[in-house]
Enzyme design. Structure first.
Site, PDB file in Angstrom:
ATOM      1  N   SER A 201       0.971  -1.380  -0.153  1.00 10.90           N
ATOM      2  CA  SER A 201       0.007  -0.127   0.136  1.00 10.90           C
ATOM      3  C   SER A 201       0.820   1.303  -0.027  1.00 10.90           C
ATOM      4  CB  SER A 201      -0.950  -0.154   1.160  1.00 10.90           C
ATOM      5  OG  SER A 201      -1.949   0.795   0.911  1.00 10.90           O
ATOM      6  N   ASP A 428      -9.799  -3.847  -5.498  1.00 14.85           N
ATOM      7  CA  ASP A 428      -9.318  -3.209  -4.306  1.00 14.85           C
ATOM      8  C   ASP A 428      -9.529  -1.606  -4.373  1.00 14.85           C
ATOM      9  OD1 ASP A 428      -7.661  -2.265  -2.302  1.00 14.85           O
ATOM     10  OD2 ASP A 428      -5.815  -2.899  -3.019  1.00 14.85           O
ATOM     11  N   HIS A 456      -7.268  -6.394  -0.382  1.00 20.02           N
ATOM     12  CA  HIS A 456      -6.090  -5.151  -0.388  1.00 20.02           C
ATOM     13  C   HIS A 456      -4.806  -6.165   0.276  1.00 20.02           C
ATOM     14  CE1 HIS A 456      -4.022  -1.491  -0.063  1.00 20.02           C
ATOM     15  NE2 HIS A 456      -3.946  -1.459   1.097  1.00 20.02           N
TER      16      HIS A 456
END
Length: 537
Positions: A201, A428, A456
């Site tokens: 991320s 996502d 995710h």
């Protein structure tokens, strides 16, 4: 993205001159020795921990020092050890010392010492704190009024003022480039010429920044659920909204093709009309265990994202709509909806981090200062697509009121280090697929795209536990392991199918098929256990 802890901003000013355990050796920015000991705390069980001093301000390396808390999972196969693998879970604002445990059962744990870091400002490192706004925060609503827009903005203005007061001078130095410089201090302390990297991320952006600043010290890198390196955090929110809409549309189309089972309409528009009918009723009173429109919107956003919950959601909406015409709701329906709503709220909140680092690092990027810009976007999504937190995506945050000059972010170019690997999925809603495609193209990396997947963080996700509805994806895991362990890169683009598809409901109604659909409340709670360990970007 693993083992997130909800971090609440404190009210005290950070003590940036705190004493730490590491004894300096060498120059202010040179390598230090690390003293490893078993970590304390259940979440760090099986890891070794150490602390490291680094400069608060790299322009003045002999000035104030801050502490970094780091962890290590030593390579299980020392004969085939190929170095260290630094990791970051994202956030920005996710503590990372426990992240190595997420990879302990993967082949990479045999080849690398896996390093976790609580980045500057977080966890066991020198903390960065914000003062919380006084008074009551605006009530969370997916459909706020125009008057509420101004209250939301004022609350964010107070957050920014509180972060400036609480963070003091330290806050100016909590930036992505400085965190990348901290990573290189860790590399030096580990006595390694090069590091390998696995970031999730926001950690993908951090990895790209490290590679831009220190290309000669980066070997293999995996960027899992990536940001777009060529645009701002604010502008990527439009991609998030687009993905939320795409998830809803795909679910509505899937449900419409099975109208004989779900009876919500045989077109996407008819399915949406039934949802709007339920939302209108909720504006007046609770229905079937759902208290208000916000609970409905949140549930729809979450359960259209995860394909495992598509059929349970459709079934539950059918039952809840039927309750509109009944004098009293079925107690079982009420209980299931309450469980599903509570789980959706947890899933929604896990995508948010509330601490001083998050509210500081976001301000690395430029943000619009015209509140009318935000209000127009908020009004648009509120009136057309209020599901899954779209209004909060478009709303101003504290960075709209941030007025301090920051170090310019480095421009990310074609990688000057070995070709890496980027992972992304099309469902996502935290780091959309288009962002991963942009990262892979910019760096010249290979891309693994997972289709029909809302999860995710793709690598090492899921479990073999049949009670947890998130399955591992061998297509992803095998490719990542082959690259990190053996140096075998997949082609420039690899497309992997989801391992978490919707239930196999036929398009023609079949007797008894509804009885095979999982209860939404139950599967939602199972999903929470699988997903909550993963923090957000």
């Amino acid at each position: 993205m693993v083992h997130q802890k909800k971090l609440i901003a404190g009210v005290s000013v950070v003590a940036v001159g705190a004493t730490v355990a590491v004894v300096l050796s060498g120059s202010a920015t040179g390598a230090q020795g690390l003293s490893w000991a078993p970590c304390e705390g259940e979440e760090l069980q099986g890891l070794e921990c150490a602390t490291l001093e680094v400069p608060m301000d790299y322009d003045h390396p002999d000035g104030t020092r801050i502490k970094l808390a780091i962890s290590r999972l030593k390579a299980k196969d020392p004969r085939h050890r190929r170095g260290v693998l630094l990791t970051n879970p994202g956030g920005s604002g996710g503590a990372g010392r426990d992240l190595p445990t997420a990879y302990a059962d993967q082949p990479i744990a045999g080849a690398y010492d896996i390093i976790g870091i609580d980045v500057r400002g977080l966890g066991g490192s020198t903390p960065l704190k914000c003062e919380k706004p006084g008074g009551h925060e605006p009530e969370e609503s997916t459909r706020p009024s125009d008057a509420d827009f101004r209250r939301i903005a004022e609350n964010e203005r107070q957050w920014e003022a509180g972060c400036q007061r609480g963070g003091g001078e330290f806050r100016r130095h909590v930036t992505t480039p400085n965190t990348a410089r901290d990573m290189d201090q860790v590399r030096q302390a580990l006595r390694e010429e090069k590091i390998n990297y696995l970031g999730v991320s926001y950690g993908t952006w951090l990895g790209a920044v490290y590679g831009q600043l220190f290309p000669e010290h980066l070997d293999r890198s995996v960027l899992d659920s990536s940001l777009d390196p060529g645009t701002t955090w604010h502008d990527q929110a439009y991609d998030v909204v687009d993905t939320i809409k795409a998830n809803f549309d795909k679910w509505a189309d899937w449900t419409a093709r099975r109208d004989g089972t779900f009876h919500l309409g045989d077109t996407r528009a008819k399915v949406r009309a039934d949802i709007d009918k339920l939302a209108d009723a909720l504006a007046a009173k609770p229905v079937g265990g759902i208290e208000n429109q916000t609970q409905l919107d949140t549930a729809i956003g979450q359960y259209t994202r995860y394909r495992q919950t598509w059929a349970p959601l459709a079934k539950q909406l059918q039952k809840t709509l039927a309750a509109l015409d009944l004098p009293g709701a079925d107690p079982a329906l009420v209980e299931s909806n309450r469980r599903a709503v509570a789980a959706a709220d947890q899933l929604e909140k896990q995508a948010k981090t509330e601490n001083g680092v998050y509210r500081t690092v976001l301000c690395d990027w430029d943000w619009p200062t015209d509140l009318g810009h935000y209000y127009r976007d908020m009004r648009r999504v509120r009136d057309t697509l209020p599901f899954g937190g779209t209004v909060s995506q478009m709303a101003p945050n504290n960075c709209a009121f941030h007025r301090h000059e920051n170090e310019p972010l480095p421009k990310i170019d074609l990688a000057a280090y070995p070709q890496g690997l980027v992972l992304a999925s099309d469902g996502d809603t935290q780091t959309p697929l288009v962002n991963g495609e942009a990262m892979a193209k910019t760096l010249g990396s290979s891309l693994i795209a997972v289709h029909d997947e809302g999860q995710h963080a793709q690598y090492a996700m899921g479990t073999s536990d049949p009670d947890i509805p998130v399955n591992t994806n061998a297509c992803v895991n095998d490719a990542v392991n082959a690259y990190l362990v053996d140096g075998k890169l997949p082609p420039r683009r690899t497309d992997c199918a989801t391992t978490n598809p919707p239930a196999a409901i036929p398009t023609d109604p079949a007797p008894g098929v509804e009885d095979l659909i999982a209860d939404l409340g139950r599967i939602a709670e199972q999903l929470v256990h699988a997903v909550l360990p993963h923090p957000a970007r």
